[in-house]
Enzyme design. Sequence first.
Site, PDB file in Angstrom:
ATOM      1  CB  SER A  85      -0.891  -0.008   1.250  1.00  0.00           C
ATOM      2  OG  SER A  85      -1.662   1.177   1.331  1.00  0.00           O
ATOM      3  CD  GLU A 126      -9.877  -2.238  -3.011  1.00  0.00           C
ATOM      4  OE1 GLU A 126     -10.537  -3.176  -2.485  1.00  0.00           O
ATOM      5  OE2 GLU A 126     -10.381  -1.175  -3.345  1.00  0.00           O
TER       6      GLU A 126
END
Length: 216
Positions: A45, A77
Amino acid sequence: MSMDEKQIREEIIRYFRKSYELGFVNMFEGNISARAGGRVLITPSQKNKEQVTPDMLCELSLEGDILGDGANHPSSEYRMHLALYRLRPDIQAVVHVHSPFATAWALNDSPIRGDLAEVYMFFGGEIPVCSYGTPGTDQVFKDFGRYFVNEDKDAVLLANHGLVAGAASVEQAFAKVEAAEKLAKILTIAQLGGKPHHLTEREKAALLARYRASRH
């Protein structure tokens, strides 16, 4: 020939950077993952795509446990990726992007459909739209069973969000999102003027037969 983990890591990074170079995502958007020896490798991320390296990938179990040293946080995600792997054992890699034309169709809640031969040959018909779910939550993939399993799709639009595809390798999954973006662009341009030629049911059936043959 199957790839070893080093090759899988390198492939993830190669296509992660390419997604940025092609304008499918901005510097910190999008995510790519792949299975590797019973684990899942996924992009971290909030990492600059021009600086991310193979050793920065995060390792997860299919249950969502973070493995390895935990130096980086997995993409927000990651649950979406794991859900797809659990639903489809044949899928070995997942690519999620926010490519402009495909995402515009997702924003309009419009499946990518039209009488373009490649829509049938590459995707077995339209690319459907999953109902909206807040990014990073389980609601994003609540329709995956319907489309990826019941309808045997390999790519879907995420309403108001983007595009996701799964395949036997990162290269193949990326090829699907690239093809979907191109189809969305062509169909958008075609709608601006002119009168598109429509295929007959017989012609569509022939194209679908080629699609099914390619899958088996």
